[in-house]
Design an enzyme around this catalytic site. Structure first.
Site, PDB file in Angstrom:
ATOM      1  N   CYS A 217       2.325  84.207  21.532  1.00 53.94           N
ATOM      2  CA  CYS A 217       1.810  83.769  20.222  1.00 53.94           C
ATOM      3  C   CYS A 217       1.422  84.966  19.343  1.00 53.94           C
ATOM      4  CB  CYS A 217       0.664  82.795  20.431  1.00 53.94           C
ATOM      5  SG  CYS A 217       0.477  81.670  19.051  1.00 53.94           S
TER       6      CYS A 217
ATOM      7  N   HIS B  32       1.706  78.937  23.974  1.00 53.46           N
ATOM      8  CA  HIS B  32       0.448  79.649  24.117  1.00 53.46           C
ATOM      9  C   HIS B  32      -0.246  79.305  25.426  1.00 53.46           C
ATOM     10  CE1 HIS B  32      -2.374  76.467  22.131  1.00 53.46           C
ATOM     11  NE2 HIS B  32      -2.082  76.156  23.346  1.00 53.46           N
TER      12      HIS B  32
END
Lengths: 424, 235
Positions: free
Chosen positions: B93, B191
């Site tokens: 991310c 994530h």
């Protein structure tokens, strides 16, 4: 309480009717629908209902509902108090709370963190109580530094008195633009969101941090000083200090809390409630007996009975909340964990990996809820033996009669409450 | 094979917003299950990044910590040295965007990355939030990628990287691909505990260091994968 204009009177009356219908048909406790109906008919209703009262707004990531309840209980010593006791913490819930008790001279409102600026603006509340900020449901909530920044902007230039926890660096930063702040050293168990200075991004030097806040000893918990290594931002000097079971007031007098609600997080909530009460003219000698009357809050900490089993219900919605629940749970008892990922829980279960579950090793652990497989893998990787159950009922049935702890996140908790007819 | 596998978690004080610790724990557990000892170093952003690690991990974060993290990594240079030595890296991310040449700051302004991957990122129109599933580049021989994404980023891949996967559902890089890789550096928008949902990806990182790995009992990983993929893909 002044007379409401006719339109506002009608709006709040219809709102109350909708709330009654919602309860009667078993759709909910009515706090949200009632407020929505009222706001539709009179958009300015919240401002009008808030006028001419002494209003306290309570916000934080964790402990909002409980602290609201504690402050309400204390202020009832002074007079009638309007409050959103059911945790409906957005403007519709506030309208519903204030409309259902129009003549109360005091109002204590739990406010969702994101809505604090708006509600402060609408109600012109004189007192704001801020306890903690940590990661929570980030698939829909704002990033917490941005949240604190919004608090700063909302508080700046207002005649508002803030009661805030100075052991939480982000709360301190969020509160410090207010004209007047009373700092309470209420402690901070979860520290994973406060390694960096909110003001400049530099490292925060903290005395008393252990292994990422999860394995803090009592001494480390008590030592909560912090300061930025690179700028001047540091922990302000508190007027009120919580140390274990005792609170020291601004005059240096020690008070033994001795509240019914369990755990250090609730002692922190009580310390903050005492500071709020004193600001409104109620000293600890009168406030404390009132705090001690609170035994459960919207089902939290309640014990329910089923087939010879006594189940104590603990709510934990995010990593910080799980640490608090572990602090309350009894290591000698079996424990049922239930996790969902519906809208109100956050649809993302990543936060499970921020919780250190190893503390549960050695007790029987039963896992249920809609996202039980996420939790099962998390426990397997942590080396915590567990048993997977298809339902809460099955989990209860697998355990021998006796005492059992239950930790559940938001909708999982509500489902369990509903099984017991919301009687708790 | 060396006696101890060294895992380096970069800047958990800045970039560990949501369950990023999960990737560390999964690598440790899957190494341990094969009798491989691990040692994990948590590198705070005020400390130097060690150059002798085997597997490096960097996670997600808010805009401001992302900018601070990029500045400090560039100044430090330790991660560059480690990657040149042949260490493996999983960047997630915000950490993924940092590895590129540029990414978008709070107001969308371009912020220089650290240039370990030939990618450039900017801010998209809408936040990409939700479950993602994607078919991994066949060259890597991995099963379907599954995970959760939550970002505003749009990432363009340059000729120096290959897409990690092609999305079946979800946004990823924004062009029908998700993540990328080059050498032993992998970037992804999935994530938090991406490796918990993709144990084969964890094993790929481990095997780059240790060589081929025997299978292990991992039925909880498989059960979770199956459930999540069933929830998002038409059967």
């Amino acid at each position: 309480m002044s007379q409401l204009p006719l339109r506002a009177q009608l709006a709040s009356a219809l709102g109350r009717t909708a709330a009654t219908l919602s309860r009667a048909t078993g759709r909910g406790d009515g706090s949200v629908i009632g407020g929505r109906v009222g706001l539709m008919l009179e958009p300015d209703l919240l401002r009008k209902l808030a006028a001419d009262r002494k209003l306290v707004l309570v916000s934080a990531t964790n402990g909002k509902t409980t602290t609201t309840r504690l402050i309400t209980s204390a202020l009832q010593e002074l007079g009638d108090v309007a409050t959103n006791a059911f945790g409906a913490n957005m403007p519709a819930g506030h309208v519903s709370a204030l409309a259902s008790n129009k003549d109360a001279p005091y109002g204590v409102l739990e406010v969702d963190e994101k809505y604090l600026p708006e509600v402060l603006d609408t109600t012109n509340a004189g007192l704001v109580c801020l306890m903690n900020l940590s990661r929570d449901q980030m698939d829909r909530a704002a990033e917490i530094w941005l949240l604190a920044q919004k608090w700063r902007r909302a508080l700046a230039g207002r005649p508002v008195h803030v009661i805030a926890n100075c052991d939480d660096p982000l709360v301190t930063w969020g509160a410090s633009t207010a004209a007047r702040v009373t700092w309470v050293a209420a402690g901070q168990r979860w520290r994973e969101d406060s390694w960096c200075c909110p003001e400049c991004g530099g490292p925060l030097d903290r005395s008393g941090f252990g292994n990422g806040g999860q394995g803090l000893t009592a001494a480390q918990m008590a030592d909560t000083n912090w300061a930025c290594r690179e700028c001047t931002f540091r922990r302000p000097e508190p007027s009120w200090v919580l140390d274990g079971e005792y609170v020291t007031d601004p005059r240096g007098q020690h008070w033994r809390l001795d509240i019914q609600l369990p755990g250090q997080a609730n002692r922190a909530n009580a310390a903050v409630a005492l500071a709020v009460a004193e600001t409104l003219g109620l000293d600890p000698a009168r406030a404390l007996p009132r705090l001690r009357m609170v035994t459960s809050v919207a089902g939290r900490y309640t014990t329910v009975e089923r087939d010879g089993r006594s189940l104590r219900l603990l709510l934990a919605k995010n990593p910080a909340g799980w640490l608090e629940a572990f602090d309350v749970a009894d290591p000698a008892l079996p424990i049922i964990l239930s996790v969902n990922a519906q809208g109100p829980d956050g649809r993302d279960t990543s936060w499970l990996w921020d919780v250190d579950y190893r503390i549960l090793r050695g007790r029987p652990v039963l896992v249920t809820g809609e996202r039980r497989l996420d939790l099962a893998l998390r426990l397997a990787v942590a080396g915590v033996p567990f048993q997977l159950c298809d339902s809460f009922e099955q989990a209860v049935g697998l355990l021998a009669p006796g005492k059992i702890d239950v930790i559940a996140n938001y909708t999982a908790f509500q489902q369990i409450r509903a099984e017991f007819g919301r009687a708790v | 094979m060396q006696s101890e596998l060294s895992i380096v978690w970069i800047y958990p004080d800045l970039l560990s917003t949501y369950g990023d610790q999960g990737n560390v724990l999964v690598l440790e557990q899957r190494a341990r299950a094969r009798g491989i000892q691990t040692r994990t170093v948590h590198v705070r952003s005020s400390d130097p990044v060690p150059q002798q690690g085997d597997i490096y991990l960097i996670g997600g974060g808010e805009d401001r910590p992302q900018i601070l993290g990029a500045e400090r990594l560039r100044r430090d240079g330790g991660l560059h040295a480690a990657i040149q030595r042949g260490a493996a890296l999983l960047a997630v991310c915000a950490g993924y965007q940092i590895m590129g040449t540029v990414f978008g700051g709070e107001e969308g302004q371009p912020v220089p990355g650290i240039g370990l991957l030939d990618i450039s990122s900017g801010r998209g129109e809408r936040r990409a939030v939700g479950e993602l599933a994607a078919e991994v580049d066949p060259a890597l021989g991995l099963p379907t990628l599954t995970g959760f994404e939550n970002h505003m980023g749009v990432t363009r891949l340059g000729p120096g990287v290959r897409p990690l996967s092609r999305t079946l559902t979800g946004i990823g890089n924004g062009d029908g691909t998700e993540g990328c890789y080059a050498g032993r550096v992998i970037g992804t928008y999935l994530h938090g505990p991406a490796l918990a949902r993709n144990p084969a990806l964890a094993d790929l990182l481990l095997s780059w260091v240790t060589g081929p790995l025997p299978p292990i009992e991992d039925s909880w990983y498989q059960a979770l994968r199956d459930e999540r993929l069933r929830a998002v893909l038409p059967s």
